[in-house]
Design a protein around this motif. Structure first.
Motif, short mmCIF file in Angstrom:
data_model
loop_
_atom_site.label_atom_id
_atom_site.label_comp_id
_atom_site.label_asym_id
_atom_site.label_seq_id
_atom_site.Cartn_x
_atom_site.Cartn_y
_atom_site.Cartn_z
N ASN A 187 74.75 57.15 -13.31
CA ASN A 187 74.96 55.72 -13.48
C ASN A 187 76.45 55.45 -13.27
OD1 ASN A 187 75.15 53.01 -14.51
ND2 ASN A 187 73.33 53.39 -15.77
N PRO A 188 76.81 54.49 -12.43
CA PRO A 188 78.23 54.22 -12.22
C PRO A 188 78.90 53.59 -13.44
CG PRO A 188 76.89 52.68 -10.95
CD PRO A 188 75.95 53.67 -11.57
N THR A 245 69.57 53.23 -15.24
CA THR A 245 68.98 52.35 -16.25
C THR A 245 69.96 52.10 -17.39
OG1 THR A 245 67.16 52.00 -17.83
CG2 THR A 245 67.78 54.29 -17.42
N SER A 246 69.95 50.85 -17.90
CA SER A 246 70.80 50.54 -19.04
C SER A 246 70.21 51.16 -20.31
CB SER A 246 70.95 49.02 -19.19
OG SER A 246 69.67 48.43 -19.26
N PHE A 289 68.69 43.94 -13.39
CA PHE A 289 68.35 42.88 -14.35
C PHE A 289 69.55 42.36 -15.10
CE2 PHE A 289 64.44 45.09 -13.58
CZ PHE A 289 63.57 44.04 -13.42
N ARG A 290 70.38 43.32 -15.59
CA ARG A 290 71.50 42.92 -16.45
C ARG A 290 72.82 42.99 -15.68
NH1 ARG A 290 67.56 45.26 -18.69
NH2 ARG A 290 66.50 44.07 -20.31
N GLU A 315 71.18 50.13 -4.29
CA GLU A 315 71.71 50.36 -2.94
C GLU A 315 70.70 50.02 -1.85
OE1 GLU A 315 74.14 54.29 -3.33
OE2 GLU A 315 73.12 53.79 -5.19
N ALA A 375 73.69 56.13 -7.44
CA ALA A 375 72.60 57.10 -7.27
C ALA A 375 72.47 57.59 -5.83
CB ALA A 375 71.29 56.45 -7.72
N HIS A 410 56.29 49.73 -16.03
CA HIS A 410 56.30 48.27 -16.14
C HIS A 410 55.45 47.58 -15.08
CE1 HIS A 410 60.33 48.51 -18.57
NE2 HIS A 410 59.27 48.80 -19.29
N TRP A 438 68.36 38.51 -14.60
CA TRP A 438 68.17 37.69 -15.80
C TRP A 438 69.34 36.72 -16.03
CZ3 TRP A 438 63.54 38.39 -15.48
CH2 TRP A 438 62.81 39.50 -15.86
N GLN A 498 60.79 52.44 -14.40
CA GLN A 498 60.63 51.10 -14.98
C GLN A 498 60.56 50.07 -13.86
OE1 GLN A 498 63.59 50.80 -18.55
NE2 GLN A 498 64.35 52.35 -17.17
N ALA A 541 66.39 50.02 -12.58
CA ALA A 541 66.74 49.14 -11.46
C ALA A 541 67.90 49.67 -10.61
CB ALA A 541 67.07 47.75 -11.99
N PHE A 586 57.65 40.84 -21.42
CA PHE A 586 58.18 41.10 -22.75
C PHE A 586 57.12 40.74 -23.79
CE2 PHE A 586 61.93 41.16 -20.21
CZ PHE A 586 62.66 42.18 -20.79
P1 OAD Z 1 69.23 47.07 -15.94
O1 OAD Z 1 69.58 45.94 -15.02
O2 OAD Z 1 69.21 46.80 -17.40
O3 OAD Z 1 70.24 48.26 -15.70
C1 OAD Z 1 70.55 48.72 -14.42
C2 OAD Z 1 71.45 49.93 -14.55
O4 OAD Z 1 71.69 50.44 -13.25
C3 OAD Z 1 72.82 49.62 -15.17
O5 OAD Z 1 73.08 50.57 -16.19
C4 OAD Z 1 73.80 49.79 -14.00
O6 OAD Z 1 75.06 50.31 -14.42
C5 OAD Z 1 73.05 50.81 -13.15
N1 OAD Z 1 73.39 50.80 -11.72
C6 OAD Z 1 73.85 49.78 -10.95
N2 OAD Z 1 74.03 50.17 -9.67
C7 OAD Z 1 73.67 51.49 -9.63
C8 OAD Z 1 73.63 52.47 -8.60
N3 OAD Z 1 74.00 52.19 -7.35
N4 OAD Z 1 73.20 53.72 -8.91
C9 OAD Z 1 72.82 54.02 -10.19
N5 OAD Z 1 72.85 53.13 -11.19
C10 OAD Z 1 73.26 51.89 -10.93
O7 OAD Z 1 67.84 47.66 -15.42
P2 OAD Z 1 66.79 48.59 -16.19
O8 OAD Z 1 67.48 49.55 -17.09
O9 OAD Z 1 65.87 49.14 -15.18
O10 OAD Z 1 61.64 45.26 -17.72
O11 OAD Z 1 66.04 47.53 -17.07
C11 OAD Z 1 64.95 47.94 -17.84
C12 OAD Z 1 63.91 46.88 -17.91
O12 OAD Z 1 64.50 45.65 -18.33
C13 OAD Z 1 63.30 46.50 -16.57
O13 OAD Z 1 62.26 47.38 -16.19
C14 OAD Z 1 62.77 45.14 -16.83
C15 OAD Z 1 63.98 44.56 -17.54
O14 OAD Z 1 63.81 43.52 -18.34
C16 OAD Z 1 60.65 44.36 -17.66
O15 OAD Z 1 60.66 43.42 -16.88
C17 OAD Z 1 59.57 44.62 -18.64
#
Ligand code: OAD
Length: 228
Positions: free
Chosen positions: A196-197, A171-172, A17-18, A11, A214, A101, A24, A83, A6, A144
């Motif tokens: 990742n910041p 991604t987290s 998501f988190r 940007e 990014a 996803h 969420w 994702q 995500a 999920f």
């Molecule tokens: P998360 O919301 O868990 O993580 C987003 C990550 O992006 C975090 O580590 C932030 O630090 C980072 N971030 C924020 N701004 C940023 C930027 N400008 N440049 C680079 N990174 C940045 O999202 P995902 O890891 O994608 O699944 O979550 C994985 C999955 O969990 C999703 O696909 C979704 C969710 O539940 C489903 O819905 C099945």
């Protein structure tokens, strides 16, 4: 290979998501993103996805998406796995994106299984109905507790197991099996570069960490590549 979450779309104005302000937050996952939630209240789940379709429809790809799309012409065996369900990689010109996803822009019939592209915002009918059999359709995303699209995850795992460099962006890295791609690549000897910041679950696996957004970091990486 590039693997995104995500954060690559942050940007572009798409909520992650988190974390603070994440999707969420205040919206329990089990109430909107599980098969049981959909069974219990399809209207509510559809309203959530319709809202996301609205907000993503206004979003445009950012420089991070553009750099990741450009690599497909530069590296003949490049794979992009995401994702994300927002379609912004494709909007930036990426082809053959492995959407682990699913996609906000696809819907699937609950009865006959017909899967189709649905770009209309707002949807003409909520919940949408299948033009072939009349049954209710569901969002074409992975919830999920569901399996990932087998073709996409298998292709991504194969690419991770053979790539030289894996660039992990935004991604987290806590949701499996997608997050497992990083371990597969590292175990097979790939160099792992994380952008990742903030800190993620990848501390042990990344060889290089670029702590920044990014949309700023990827153009810098790309410039270095051009000089190489
Ligand atoms: P998360 O919301 O868990 O993580 C987003 C990550 O992006 C975090 O580590 C932030 O630090 C980072 N971030 C924020 N701004 C940023 C930027 N400008 N440049 C680079 N990174 C940045 O999202 P995902 O890891 O994608 O699944 O979550 C994985 C999955 O969990 C999703 O696909 C979704 C969710 O539940 C489903 O819905 C099945």
């Amino acid at each position: 290979m590039a693997f995104t979450g995500a954060g690559v779309s942050a940007e572009s104005g798409v909520a992650t998501f988190r974390g603070a302000g994440g999707l969420w937050e205040g919206q329990p996952v089990e109430e909107v993103a599980t098969p049981a939630a959909f069974q219990a209240d399809p209207d509510r789940v559809w309203r959530f996805y319709e809202q996301r379709r609205h907000s993503v429809a206004r979003a445009r790809p950012n420089p991070a998406h553009t750099v990741l799309a450009g690599w497909q012409d530069r590296f003949p065996t490049y794979t992009l796995a995401t994702q994300n369900v927002d379609g912004l990689h494709q909007a930036a010109g990426s082809r053959d994106v492995l959407e682990l996803h699913g996609s906000l822009w696809r819907v699937r019939c609950l009865s006959c299984g017909r899967d189709r592209y649905e770009p209309l915002v707002p949807l003409p009918q909520l919940p949408p109905r299948c033009a072939t059999c009349g049954a209710m359709e569901r969002p074409g995303v992975v919830w999920f507790g569901e399996f990932l699209p087998p073709g996409a995850i298998e292709a991504a795992q194969a690419a991770a197991g053979t790539c030289e460099v894996l660039v992990v962006v935004g991604t987290s890295a806590v949701v499996y099996p997608a997050a497992g791609l990083v371990g597969i690549a590292a175990a097979a000897g790939a160099r792992v570069i994380e952008i990742n910041p903030a800190e993620s679950a990848l501390a042990e696996l990344a060889d290089v960490v670029l702590r920044g957004p990014a949309g700023e970091m990827l153009p810098l990486v790309n410039e270095r590549l051009r000089e190489a």
